[in-house]
Write an enzyme that holds these catalytic residues in place. Structure first.
Site, PDB file in Angstrom:
ATOM      1  N   ARG A   9       9.531   2.290   4.565  1.00 31.07           N
ATOM      2  CA  ARG A   9       9.149   0.876   4.719  1.00 31.07           C
ATOM      3  C   ARG A   9       8.088   0.500   3.694  1.00 31.07           C
ATOM      4  NH1 ARG A   9       4.792  -2.416   5.162  1.00 31.07           N
ATOM      5  NH2 ARG A   9       3.805  -1.016   6.670  1.00 31.07           N
ATOM      6  N   HIS A 204      -4.407   4.276   0.834  1.00 31.31           N
ATOM      7  CA  HIS A 204      -3.821   4.258  -0.503  1.00 31.31           C
ATOM      8  C   HIS A 204      -4.775   4.993  -1.439  1.00 31.31           C
ATOM      9  CE1 HIS A 204      -0.497   1.147  -0.041  1.00 31.31           C
ATOM     10  NE2 HIS A 204      -1.023   1.266   1.161  1.00 31.31           N
ATOM     11  N   CYS A 235       1.200  -2.490  -1.928  1.00 32.95           N
ATOM     12  CA  CYS A 235       1.305  -3.779  -1.241  1.00 32.95           C
ATOM     13  C   CYS A 235       1.698  -4.843  -2.258  1.00 32.95           C
ATOM     14  CB  CYS A 235      -0.016  -4.154  -0.574  1.00 32.95           C
ATOM     15  SG  CYS A 235       0.033  -5.777   0.232  1.00 32.95           S
TER      16      CYS A 235
END
Length: 296
Positions: A9, A204, A235
């Site tokens: 995802r 991240h 993102c």
């Protein structure tokens, strides 16, 4: 220590190449074969905003079931939950993940609404999801810092969590990779003042602090850590946000630190290399695919 595989995802949503459904299903199958048992594989969002994940229903119909595997789907509003509940129960995810962004500016750019408006949506969706037997995670995105407004104070995150209502798990996300281990402790202490639920973290590695933050979270009692095979992702709504910490690298770190993950590092690294090739990536952030496991 549980690793939540978010590559199918969060990893795929930031990649230019749109993979066919069969490849996404194979991605999940290989992740399960590597020992991962909790995977975020779908997003019920607008296809024009996330074209890489427009086939959420078909992916959930195809992924392997059983063997203690739990699947998570990202939901941003009631329409997304409606799509989940329209699925045959045997094809639904086991859990939903609802994201609320910590700052209004990022929330407007990401979801077209303020943080508190998004929180209203979470309360409505969470109640319906739990009534349907789905687990519910609230993720507070940009909890460590915002690309548009800068620092995010721990009391801001605490206020959001305090107003959220019932949930089964809370995830604190360093969406743009600005956090450091000291912040992990500060945020954990802040939210534990207002909720008593398991904590999960999403890091991240934009500034090379993701793994330090992960080991800090593990020592502070977080029960789950997000990662993506190969370290793919980012993102799409945050400037310069690079990939997630890599599953194979994180599993190596945790396994060697005495925190068993159940993940077979060589198999995970091979899957990371495979998905990188499917995406047409020349290099991957993950190191284990190049360095190899130890002992070999």
């Amino acid at each position: 220590m549980e690793i939540v595989e978010v590559g199918p995802r969060d990893g795929l949503q930031n990649e230019k190449r749109v993979l066919p459904t069969r490849t996404k299903v194979e991605y999940a199958r290989r992740a399960v074969a590597a020992g991962l048992r909790r995977l975020e594989v779908a997003a019920f969002a607008r296809p024009d905003r996330m074209p890489q994940l427009a086939d959420a229903e078909d992916v959930l119909r195809g992924v392997p079931r059983g063997a203690g595997v739990r699947y998570i789907a990202l939901v941003l509003n009631g329409r997304g939950l409606d799509r989940i509940l329209a699925l045959d129960p045997g094809h639904r995810p086991d859990e939903i993940n609802f994201v609320v962004v910590a700052t209004d500016e990022f929330a407007r750019r990401n979801q077209g609404m303020t943080t508190m408006a998004s929180l209203d949506g979470f309360r409505s969706v969470a109640g319906r999801a739990r009534a349907a037997g789905l687990g519910v995670t609230l993720t507070v995105a940009a909890a460590f810092g915002c690309p548009f407004t800068g620092e995010v104070r721990p009391d801001r995150v605490r206020e959001i969590v305090a107003d959220a209502g019932a949930m089964d798990e809370l995830c604190l996300a360093d969406t743009i990779g600005v956090g450091v281990p000291a912040q992990v402790g500060e945020l954990a202490a802040a939210v534990r003042e207002v909720v008593d639920v398991p904590l999960r973290a999403h890091f991240h590695n934009t500034r090379n602090t993701g793994y330090a933050n992960a080991i800090a979270a593990a020592t502070l009692g977080f029960v789950a850590l997000d990662a993506s095979l190969g370290g793919i992702g980012g993102c799409p709504f945050a400037p310069a946000a690079t990939g997630n910490i890599a599953t194979e690298d994180l599993a190596y770190l945790l396994n060697r630190s005495g925190l068993a993950t159940g993940v077979a590092v060589p198999h995970a690294a091979a899957t990371g290399a495979w998905i990188g090739a499917e995406l047409g990536l020349d290099t991957l952030p993950a190191q284990l695919g190049r360095a190899g496991d130890f002992p070999g």
